[in-house]
Write a protein that holds these residues in place. Structure first.
Motif, short mmCIF file in Angstrom:
data_model
loop_
_atom_site.label_atom_id
_atom_site.label_comp_id
_atom_site.label_asym_id
_atom_site.label_seq_id
_atom_site.Cartn_x
_atom_site.Cartn_y
_atom_site.Cartn_z
N THR A 156 0.84 -1.20 0.00
CA THR A 156 0.00 0.00 0.00
C THR A 156 0.88 1.25 0.00
N LYS A 157 0.49 2.23 -0.79
CA LYS A 157 1.28 3.44 -0.91
C LYS A 157 1.35 4.20 0.42
N PHE A 158 2.52 4.79 0.64
CA PHE A 158 2.75 5.57 1.86
C PHE A 158 3.79 6.63 1.54
N ILE A 159 3.56 7.84 1.99
CA ILE A 159 4.54 8.91 1.78
C ILE A 159 5.50 8.91 2.96
N THR A 192 6.54 5.57 -1.26
CA THR A 192 6.97 4.20 -1.02
C THR A 192 5.74 3.32 -0.86
N GLU A 193 5.96 2.03 -0.69
CA GLU A 193 4.87 1.09 -0.43
C GLU A 193 5.24 0.26 0.79
N ILE A 194 4.27 0.01 1.63
CA ILE A 194 4.49 -0.81 2.82
C ILE A 194 3.68 -2.09 2.68
N GLY A 195 4.30 -3.21 2.97
CA GLY A 195 3.60 -4.49 2.88
C GLY A 195 4.58 -5.63 3.07
N GLY A 196 4.14 -6.82 2.72
CA GLY A 196 5.00 -8.00 2.86
C GLY A 196 4.45 -9.01 3.84
N PHE A 197 5.26 -10.00 4.15
CA PHE A 197 4.82 -11.08 5.01
C PHE A 197 4.62 -10.62 6.45
#
Length: 675
Positions: A520-523, A530-535
């Motif tokens: 998910t996009k994040f400033i 940037t994007e935050i996510g993952g396992f």
């Protein structure tokens, strides 16, 4: 100052308005219990079973948590025990909460089975790294194995100042990906949720940089490089300990958790087996070798100066047994020499791989365990567990204690069923010479599968192809010709890590998406868009809590099968032979009634544990051969060793033979000298 306010404001907004996330469902920690809950259960269990349960405190963690251990058995009040003991530790690295639950279940199972503690003592440590284990239960959640000892990881003027930050406010620390011309990572073609490191030799180009979720708190250009935490107690043991790795600690035993456990072990020589609930699984997969620096006892090169002394050829290699025969003539009378002495003399160094003799029983039990799991319908189609880690409790136990060592990880990501390519059984060549009727008999489903296999354009449907042949617009031969011209499907060289794909498949099948946070996009205040996510932390090794009971109930009872095979020494046979003039030859056979040897092959090499002692007592005995106190170095599983004495005694003398071992049983037998 302004930047700091901006960062603080962003974090505050994220905390006040967290994004909804389906991954919240993985935090169903109700079935998993934290340190306080487990400690309370332990104390209550001891109170209700005070006759057979004692609680030991092995030490205090840097986070001020007690290292509590059960002692279960009939000898809890005896300082010197006659029964052998099994030591069980769990969650030594603090990142396997399932192990803690298994240890607690084992303790509760034992107290309900008198036959399990009547002649056996159990030492059970449910949480070997209580500081690290608490991170599973606190927010933000991140997977960390270190205790709460403050350590300056980045060697600057501050300590623990650059930890993770929950920027998206979902209570989980995941990853950040940022597009960059010099990025090393790119999304996997078949599943863009996954990331793969670019391999330039395959023509792959990176487009993202990856960071753990957070900000550069100490403004040194690095992210989360000095998170709170000190030593991983699970990797703070002496064997193959790696120095200069902050996580491992300053030196073996520098952690109060590992030191307290080792001290306890050395104070309890009755321990006959160790068992670990953690990340390895020696029950399922025998310990692996392959470490560099191993001593190959079958191919030893002898230094030139020593070769001259023993008559060896420096251009050849020799097995240890042959070298032993060369060295024996040079050993003074009365001096006993073993392989360990010779290895040290030759400067061979420590053995770092399991010995072949020990792998025999590991292989047998591994096969038996697989059969056991299959018999109860337990799925064993999973990814292999981790190997025993350098500096771990398991390797220290095997290499330095000389007792059988087993472990379980209890759960692994199941392997997804692979779809077999070409399952339709059709090729362009096979339909080329078909008649119209034979082609139509293929059917729509089978023809559709074939078209999918060869990568036919999606606009071409099997139903249309069949219709064109049925109406005579095309022949099977023409269809085959078209199929041959379809470009071959490019092989996807960027399929990603198989285990990561399996993790996604497991949670996708569950229908909750609980193992992965959608990118998910994040400033970001410093990195920009940037994007935050993952396992999700623990998704790879900690199953949903709904699975806990079935997993531990199916696997933990196997420990009882293993303890049934602990070495048990007995005085099995005796024979007295008169030699005339008051002299008698006494032969005594010491048997090992069980499958496991005493000690292990590694134990024989390291002279651990202490040897078995056999004594002969009687009135006015004179020993001409043998000693009153005889030492038995080893007794193989299901075999016998013989001791022989030549004594002078009067006819009718009563003899008492005593067998003594700290961890393999004791025995006594009385016989009378008779003609």
């Amino acid at each position: 100052i302004v930047t700091c306010h901006v960062i603080a404001g962003l974090i505050l907004l994220s905390a006040l308005f967290p994004r909804p996330s389906v991954c919240q469902s993985v935090r169903d920690v109700g079935r998993y219990r934290n340190y306080e809950q487990i400690s309370s259960v332990m104390k209550n269990l001891q109170i209700t079973n005070s006759a057979i349960i004692k609680i030991h405190n092995l030490g205090i963690s840097p986070g001020k948590r007690k290292l509590l251990m059960y002692e279960i058995g009939n000898e809890i009040s005896n300082e010197n025990k006659s029964n052998p003991a099994v030591l069980v530790v769990a969650n030594m690295e603090g990142n396997t909460p399932l192990g803690t639950e298994a240890a607690q279940y084992l303790a509760e199972s034992i107290i309900g089975k008198k036959e399990q503690y009547e002649k056996l003592t159990w030492f059970i440590l449910p949480s070997g790294n209580p500081d690290a284990s608490e991170r599973f239960f606190t927010k933000p959640v991140y997977k960390e194995t270190r205790n709460e000892l403050p350590v300056n990881d980045d060697l600057d003027d501050q300590t623990d100042e650059d930890g993770y930050n929950d920027l998206d406010g979902n209570g989980l620390i995941t990853m950040m990906r940022v597009k960059s011309p010099d990025g090393e990572w790119f999304p996997v073609i078949s599943d863009p949720r996954l990331m793969k490191k670019a391999d330039p030799s395959k023509g792959e180009k990176g487009m993202f940089k990856l960071y753990t979720e957070g900000i550069d708190d100490d403004k040194d250009g690095k992210y989360n490089e000095d998170v709170p935490g000190g030593t991983n107690a699970g990797l703070n043991f002496p064997h193959l300990f790696k120095f200069l790795v902050p996580e491992n600690g300053l030196f073996p035993g520098s952690s109060p958790e590992s030191y307290g456990l080792m001290k306890f072990v050395f104070n309890h020589p009755e321990i006959a087996m160790t068992f670990s609930f953690g990340s390895s699984n020696f029950c399922l997969v025998p310990p692996k070798g392959g470490r560099s620096g191993s001593v190959d006892l079958e191919k030893i090169s002898i230094p030139e100066d020593i070769a001259k002394e023993i008559g060896a050829d420096i251009s050849k290699t020799y097995p240890m047994k042959e070298i032993m025969e060369m060295v024996k003539p040079l050993v003074p009378a009365g001096i006993e020499l073993d392989e360990n002495d010779v290895a040290n003399f030759l400067g061979l160094g420590a053995v770092v791989n399991p010995l072949a003799e020990d792998l025999v029983y590991y292989k047998k039990f591994s096969d038996d365990y697989a059969g056991y799991l299959k018999g109860i319908g337990f799925n064993v189609e999973r990814f292999d567990p981790e190997d025993g880690k350098d500096g771990s409790f398991e390797l220290w136990s095997y290499y330095q204690l000389g007792v059988p060592v087993f472990s379980m990880d209890l759960w692994g990501i199941p392997k997804p069923k692979e779809e077999k390519a070409g399952s339709s059984g059709i090729t362009p060549e096979s339909i080329e010479n078909m008649s119209k009727d034979d082609f139509l008999a293929i059917g729509e489903d089978k023809l559709s599968a074939f078209m999918k296999e060869i990568g036919a354009p999606s606009e071409y449907k099997a139903s249309s192809v069949l219709e064109s042949v049925k109406t005579g617009q095309m022949t099977p031969g023409q269809i085959a010709g078209m199929m041959k011209k379809v470009p071959k499907k490019p092989k996807d060289e960027s399929t990603g890590d198989p285990k990561e794909k399996a993790i996604l498949a497991f949670y996708d099948k569950a229908g909750t998406g609980a193992g992965f946070v959608k990118w998910t996009k994040f400033i970001h205040p410093a990195l920009g868009e940037t994007e935050i996510g993952g396992f999700v932390p623990y998704a790879d090794n900690t199953p949903p809590s709904s699975m806990v009971d079935s997993l531990i109930k199916a696997q933990v009872p196997w420990i009882f099968k293993l303890t049934e095979q602990l070495p048990l020494l007995k005085i099995s046979d005796t024979k007295i032979t008169p030699k005339g003039d008051g002299f008698y030859q006494l032969e005594v056979w010491i048997s090992n009634e069980k499958y496991l040897p005493y000690p292990t092959a590694m134990g024989k090499k390291n002279k651990q544990p202490a040897p078995v002692i056999c004594t002969l007592e009687g009135k006015d005995l004179t020993f001409f051969s043998g000693k009153k106190r005889m030492v038995i170095q080893s007794v193989p599983g299901l075999k016998k060793n013989k001791i022989t004495w030549l004594i002078e005694a009067e006819q009718g003398t009563d003899l008492t033979i005593k067998l003594f071992s700290k961890s393999a049983g004791n025995d006594i037998k009385q016989i009378k000298i008779e003609e």
